[in-house]
Design a protein around this motif. Structure first.
Motif, PDB file in Angstrom:
ATOM      1  N   LEU A  90       0.809  -1.212   0.000  1.00 34.15           N
ATOM      2  CA  LEU A  90       0.000   0.000   0.000  1.00 34.15           C
ATOM      3  C   LEU A  90       0.842   1.262   0.000  1.00 34.15           C
ATOM      4  O   LEU A  90       0.470   2.261  -0.628  1.00 34.15           O
ATOM      5  CB  LEU A  90      -0.933  -0.002   1.227  1.00 34.15           C
ATOM      6  N   SER A  91       1.979   1.240   0.685  1.00 38.07           N
ATOM      7  CA  SER A  91       2.823   2.432   0.742  1.00 38.07           C
ATOM      8  C   SER A  91       3.415   2.779  -0.619  1.00 38.07           C
ATOM      9  O   SER A  91       3.585   3.962  -0.952  1.00 38.07           O
ATOM     10  CB  SER A  91       3.939   2.228   1.768  1.00 38.07           C
ATOM     11  N   GLY A 167       2.711  -7.219   7.224  1.00 42.23           N
ATOM     12  CA  GLY A 167       3.218  -6.277   6.237  1.00 42.23           C
ATOM     13  C   GLY A 167       2.138  -5.350   5.711  1.00 42.23           C
ATOM     14  O   GLY A 167       2.368  -4.142   5.537  1.00 42.23           O
ATOM     15  N   ILE A 168       0.936  -5.883   5.457  1.00 39.27           N
ATOM     16  CA  ILE A 168      -0.168  -5.055   4.979  1.00 39.27           C
ATOM     17  C   ILE A 168      -0.550  -4.008   6.022  1.00 39.27           C
ATOM     18  O   ILE A 168      -0.819  -2.838   5.693  1.00 39.27           O
ATOM     19  CB  ILE A 168      -1.382  -5.944   4.639  1.00 39.27           C
ATOM     20  N   ALA A 169      -0.583  -4.406   7.299  1.00 37.09           N
ATOM     21  CA  ALA A 169      -0.961  -3.469   8.362  1.00 37.09           C
ATOM     22  C   ALA A 169       0.030  -2.325   8.467  1.00 37.09           C
ATOM     23  O   ALA A 169      -0.357  -1.147   8.528  1.00 37.09           O
ATOM     24  CB  ALA A 169      -1.069  -4.220   9.693  1.00 37.09           C
ATOM     25  N   PHE A 170       1.313  -2.624   8.480  1.00 36.13           N
ATOM     26  CA  PHE A 170       2.315  -1.553   8.572  1.00 36.13           C
ATOM     27  C   PHE A 170       2.357  -0.727   7.300  1.00 36.13           C
ATOM     28  O   PHE A 170       2.644   0.473   7.336  1.00 36.13           O
ATOM     29  CB  PHE A 170       3.691  -2.143   8.875  1.00 36.13           C
ATOM     30  N   SER A 171       2.093  -1.339   6.158  1.00 38.45           N
ATOM     31  CA  SER A 171       2.078  -0.596   4.907  1.00 38.45           C
ATOM     32  C   SER A 171       0.928   0.406   4.856  1.00 38.45           C
ATOM     33  O   SER A 171       1.042   1.446   4.194  1.00 38.45           O
ATOM     34  CB  SER A 171       1.961  -1.572   3.730  1.00 38.45           C
ATOM     35  N   SER A 172      -0.155   0.109   5.564  1.00 36.23           N
ATOM     36  CA  SER A 172      -1.273   1.052   5.592  1.00 36.23           C
ATOM     37  C   SER A 172      -0.999   2.250   6.495  1.00 36.23           C
ATOM     38  O   SER A 172      -1.590   3.314   6.304  1.00 36.23           O
ATOM     39  CB  SER A 172      -2.537   0.330   6.067  1.00 36.23           C
ATOM     40  N   PHE A 173      -0.098   2.089   7.462  1.00 39.11           N
ATOM     41  CA  PHE A 173       0.226   3.177   8.382  1.00 39.11           C
ATOM     42  C   PHE A 173       1.431   3.987   7.929  1.00 39.11           C
ATOM     43  O   PHE A 173       1.452   5.211   8.043  1.00 39.11           O
ATOM     44  CB  PHE A 173       0.513   2.616   9.784  1.00 39.11           C
ATOM     45  N   ALA A 174       2.471   3.311   7.452  1.00 36.84           N
ATOM     46  CA  ALA A 174       3.746   3.962   7.167  1.00 36.84           C
ATOM     47  C   ALA A 174       3.623   4.922   5.987  1.00 36.84           C
ATOM     48  O   ALA A 174       2.850   4.691   5.047  1.00 36.84           O
ATOM     49  CB  ALA A 174       4.817   2.919   6.891  1.00 36.84           C
ATOM     50  N   LYS A 175       4.419   5.986   6.022  1.00 38.56           N
ATOM     51  CA  LYS A 175       4.399   6.966   4.953  1.00 38.56           C
ATOM     52  C   LYS A 175       5.256   6.554   3.770  1.00 38.56           C
ATOM     53  O   LYS A 175       5.081   7.066   2.675  1.00 38.56           O
ATOM     54  CB  LYS A 175       4.869   8.317   5.486  1.00 38.56           C
ATOM     55  N   THR A 177       7.831   3.096   1.990  1.00 37.48           N
ATOM     56  CA  THR A 177       8.048   1.652   1.988  1.00 37.48           C
ATOM     57  C   THR A 177       9.194   1.241   2.901  1.00 37.48           C
ATOM     58  O   THR A 177       9.151   0.167   3.512  1.00 37.48           O
ATOM     59  CB  THR A 177       8.329   1.184   0.552  1.00 37.48           C
ATOM     60  N   THR A 178      10.220   2.080   3.013  1.00 42.25           N
ATOM     61  CA  THR A 178      11.365   1.739   3.871  1.00 42.25           C
ATOM     62  C   THR A 178      10.939   1.588   5.323  1.00 42.25           C
ATOM     63  O   THR A 178      11.294   0.609   5.998  1.00 42.25           O
ATOM     64  CB  THR A 178      12.451   2.815   3.746  1.00 42.25           C
ATOM     65  N   THR A 179      10.169   2.551   5.813  1.00 44.96           N
ATOM     66  CA  THR A 179       9.690   2.476   7.197  1.00 44.96           C
ATOM     67  C   THR A 179       8.812   1.253   7.406  1.00 44.96           C
ATOM     68  O   THR A 179       8.937   0.539   8.413  1.00 44.96           O
ATOM     69  CB  THR A 179       8.914   3.748   7.550  1.00 44.96           C
ATOM     70  N   GLY A 186      11.012  -6.135  11.826  1.00 45.12           N
ATOM     71  CA  GLY A 186      11.275  -6.087  13.264  1.00 45.12           C
ATOM     72  C   GLY A 186      10.209  -6.786  14.071  1.00 45.12           C
ATOM     73  O   GLY A 186      10.503  -7.559  14.998  1.00 45.12           O
ATOM     74  N   THR A 187       8.932  -6.568  13.714  1.00 46.59           N
ATOM     75  CA  THR A 187       7.828  -7.222  14.422  1.00 46.59           C
ATOM     76  C   THR A 187       7.854  -8.732  14.221  1.00 46.59           C
ATOM     77  O   THR A 187       7.654  -9.505  15.168  1.00 46.59           O
ATOM     78  CB  THR A 187       6.493  -6.654  13.934  1.00 46.59           C
ATOM     79  N   ILE A 188       8.127  -9.159  12.995  1.00 48.44           N
ATOM     80  CA  ILE A 188       8.150 -10.597  12.715  1.00 48.44           C
ATOM     81  C   ILE A 188       9.315 -11.273  13.431  1.00 48.44           C
ATOM     82  O   ILE A 188       9.171 -12.405  13.939  1.00 48.44           O
ATOM     83  CB  ILE A 188       8.214 -10.831  11.193  1.00 48.44           C
ATOM     84  N   LEU A 189      10.456 -10.614  13.501  1.00 54.55           N
ATOM     85  CA  LEU A 189      11.593 -11.189  14.232  1.00 54.55           C
ATOM     86  C   LEU A 189      11.264 -11.358  15.709  1.00 54.55           C
ATOM     87  O   LEU A 189      11.582 -12.391  16.313  1.00 54.55           O
ATOM     88  CB  LEU A 189      12.826 -10.307  14.051  1.00 54.55           C
ATOM     89  N   VAL A 190      10.628 -10.346  16.298  1.00 56.32           N
ATOM     90  CA  VAL A 190      10.245 -10.448  17.713  1.00 56.32           C
ATOM     91  C   VAL A 190       9.259 -11.591  17.915  1.00 56.32           C
ATOM     92  O   VAL A 190       9.390 -12.396  18.849  1.00 56.32           O
ATOM     93  CB  VAL A 190       9.650  -9.109  18.200  1.00 56.32           C
TER      94      VAL A 190
END
Length: 502
Positions: A90-91, A167-175, A177-179, A186-190
C-alpha cells in the motif's frame, strides 16, 4: 441478488507478478537453496557413516533428518520472503501517486487489501508447493507420515498469512516503503524468536524428533514447530487437542486482526471499525489466556495471565491522538468508538470477565467433587490478583491517557506506555533474583514489590516473614502494590485535568 466474487486487484497482482521474470527467479533461488542444503545434509550424513561405521546407520534416521532440515529452511524462507511481498503493497501506491486513482474507483477498499494480501500468500503457497518433490524423498527413506507433511505445509501457509497481514498493516500506516519494511521485519523477528522456545523445548533439530510430550504448548504457532505438530497433541483442561489446530487458530485470528487494521486505516470516508477490532482482539486475548491457563490447569497460572493483561492491552486500547474536547464521562461509555477513554473501560471489563471465568473454571475443574474448595481458593487467590490488575489498569491507564493528551501521537504513546509497563513489570525481577534473604534488605532491593507480576508470585506465601526495610510480609505484598499503582493513577488524573483545562 448475486454476489460478485471477482477481485480486479487480485487478478492484476497475480498477472503482474507471474508475467515478469522476478517470480521465476525467486522460484529458482528457492528450490536451488533447498536442493543445495539437502545435498549438503546428505554429504554430511555420508561422512558420518564412514567415520562411525554401521553403528551410526542403525541410530540415525535419515528420512527424519531430511524432513527436519527441509522444513526448518522453509520456515526461515517464509519469514523472509512474505514480508517483502506485502510490506510495500500500500505504501508504494502512495509513493507512485496511484493510490488516488484506486480511491476514486468504485472498487471497495476491502478488495484492495484482500487482493494484495491474497496474491502474496498465494505466491508463497506456490513456493511451498514447488518443494513437494524434495519432501517426497523423505517418504522413500521412511520415518515421515503424509499427515505430518500436510499439517506442516498448512501451518507454514498460516504463518505466511500472519506475516503477510503484518506487512499489509504496517504498509497502511507507514508513509514510505522503507519504514514499513523495517517495522514489518522487526515485528516478525520479535514474534518468531518469542515463540521459538515453545518449538525447541521438545524438538531435536538434527533429527526432527520429540524429546518430551509433557510440556507441549502452542507448538504449531512458530513455523519451526510445524514439522512435528502434525502428529502431536496438546492438553488443555484435560482435553487433547491437535497441535496443528492450535497453530492455525492463533495465527489465523491474529492475521485477521491485522488485516482489519489495514482495512480500517485506508477506508475513506472513514468507517469506524473499532467495535469489530475490539471484538476480534477480545477473542484473541481470551483464546491465549484460556489456552495458557488450561495448559497449566492451576489457579496460579490463571492469576499470572490476568496480571499480564494490562501489560498487553493498555498500550493498544488506551493510547490515542489526544482526548478531544468532549467530557471524559461522555467518552467513557462509547465502547464502539475508538477513543482512549472508552478503551480503558473496555480493557477493565475484559480483564474482570477473564478473571472470573478462568479462576472459577480452573478451580472447579480441579475440585469437581468439592463445592467449597473452589470458592475459598477463588477468594484467597483470584481476588488479590483482580485487585492488582484493577489498580494497575487505573494507574497505568491514567498515565497512558495523560501521555495521549500531551504527545498527541498514538505510535509514540504506545511505545512509551509499553516501555513503562515492561520496566515496572519485569525490571524489579533483577533485584528479586539477587535478593539475599539472610541479610536485611535495602529499600532498592525491596522495590521488587512494586511489580504486579512479583506480587502475584507471592500470593501463596503466608509465612508472614517481616522485611524490616518496608515493614510488610510477603502475604500482603499485593496491598502495597495496589497502593503504589493507585497513587500513579491519582497523580496522572490530576495532571490530566490540568492539561485539559489548559
Amino acid at each position: 441478488m448475486t454476489i460478485n466474487w471477482e477481485n480486479p486487484i487480485l487478478t492484476k497482482e497475480l498477472r503482474t507478478r507471474m508475467r515478469g521474470a522476478k517470480a521465476f527467479w525467486i522460484l529458482l533461488l528457492y528450490l536451488g537453496l533447498l536442493s543445495l542444503i539437502l545435498g549438503g545434509t546428505y554429504l554430511s550424513w555420508i561422512a558420518t557413516q564412514e567415520r562411525q561405521g554401521a553403528a551410526a546407520t542403525q541410530s540415525y534416521d535419515m528420512g527424519r533428518m531430511f524432513y527436519g532440515v527441509l522444513f526448518v529452511v522453509q520456515a526461515a524462507l517464509v519469514g523472509l520472503i512474505t514480508p517483502a511481498l506485502t510490506s510495500g503493497a500500500l505504501s508504494i501506491e502512495r509513493e507512485q501517486r496511484t493510490f488516488e486513482a484506486l480511491s476514486v474507483s468504485p472498487l471497495p477498499r476491502r478488495s484492495i487489501v484482500l487482493g494484495k494480501l491474497t496474491s502474496a500468500v498465494g505466491f508463497v503457497g506456490l513456493l511451498l508447493l514447488s518443494s513437494v518433490p524434495l519432501v517426497a524423498l523423505c517418504f522413500l527413506l521412511g520415518g515421515v507420515s503424509p499427515q505430518e507433511v500436510t499439517a506442516a505445509y498448512v501451518l507454514l501457509l498460516a504463518s505466511a498469512f500472519l506475516y503477510g497481514a503484518t506487512g499489509i498493516a504496517f504498509s497502511s500506516f507507514a508513509k514510505n516503503t522503507t519504514t514499513s519494511t523495517v517495522l514489518t521485519y522487526g515485528t516478525i523477528l520479535v514474534f518468531f524468536f518469542s515463540t521459538l522456545p515453545a518449538a525447541l523445548t521438545s524438538l531435536d533439530l538434527s533429527t526432527a524428533t520429540v524429546h518430551s510430550r509433557s510440556h507441549l504448548f502452542l507448538l504449531g504457532v512458530n513455523p519451526v514447530g510445524a514439522m512435528v505438530a502434525g502428529n502431536l497433541t496438546e492438553s488443555y483442561f484435560g482435553l487433547n487437542v491437535p497441535s496443528w489446530l492450535m497453530g492455525i487458530m492463533v495465527n489465523g485470528l491474529l492475521g485477521t486482526i491485522l488485516t482489519v487494521v489495514a482495512l480500517h486505516r485506508i477506508e475513506y470516508p472513514r468507517t469506524d471499525r473499532s467495535g469489530l477490532l475490539r471484538g476480534l482482539t477480545t477473542s484473541f486475548i481470551g483464546l491465549i489466556v484460556l489456552l495458557a491457563c488450561g495448559h497449566a490447569a492451576t489457579l496460579e497460572g490463571a492469576a499470572v495471565g490476568i496480571i499480564l493483561l494490562p501489560l498487553l492491552l493498555i498500550p493498544l486500547f488506551v493510547s490515542g491522538e489526544g482526548l478531544g474536547t468532549t467530557p471524559l464521562r461522555k467518552q467513557l461509555l462509547r465502547l464502539k468508538e475508538g477513543n482512549p477513554v472508552s478503551g480503558l473501560l473496555f480493557v477493565t471489563a475484559l480483564m474482570v470477565l477473564s478473571a472470573v471465568l478462568l479462576s472459577v473454571g480452573v478451580e472447579f475443574a480441579r475440585h469437581s467433587s468439592e463445592y467449597w474448595t473452589p470458592v475459598t481458593n477463588f477468594v484467597r487467590h483470584a481476588v488479590p490478583a483482580v485487585a492488582i490488575s484493577l489498580s494497575a489498569l487505573f494507574g497505568f491507564g491514567s498515565l497512558t491517557l495523560l501521555l495521549s493528551q500531551k504527545l498527541k501521537n498514538r505510535w509514540g504513546v504506545m511505545a512509551l506506555s509499553f516501555a513503562i509497563l515492561a520496566a515496572v513489570y519485569f525490571l524489579p525481577l533483577s533485584t528479586e533474583s539477587f535478593r539475599n534473604y539472610d541479610e536485611p534488605a535495602s529499600a532498592w532491593v525491596n522495590s521488587y514489590c512494586l511489580s504486579p507480576l512479583i506480587s502475584t508470585f507471592y500470593l501463596e506465601n503466608s509465612q508472614g516473614r517481616i522485611i524490616k526495610a518496608l515493614f510488610y510480609d510477603h502475604s500482603t505484598m499485593w496491598l502495597l502494590n495496589c497502593a503504589f499503582t493507585s497513587l500513579i493513577g491519582v497523580v496522572s488524573l490530576s495532571l490530566l485535568k490540568r492539561a485539559r483545562r489548559a
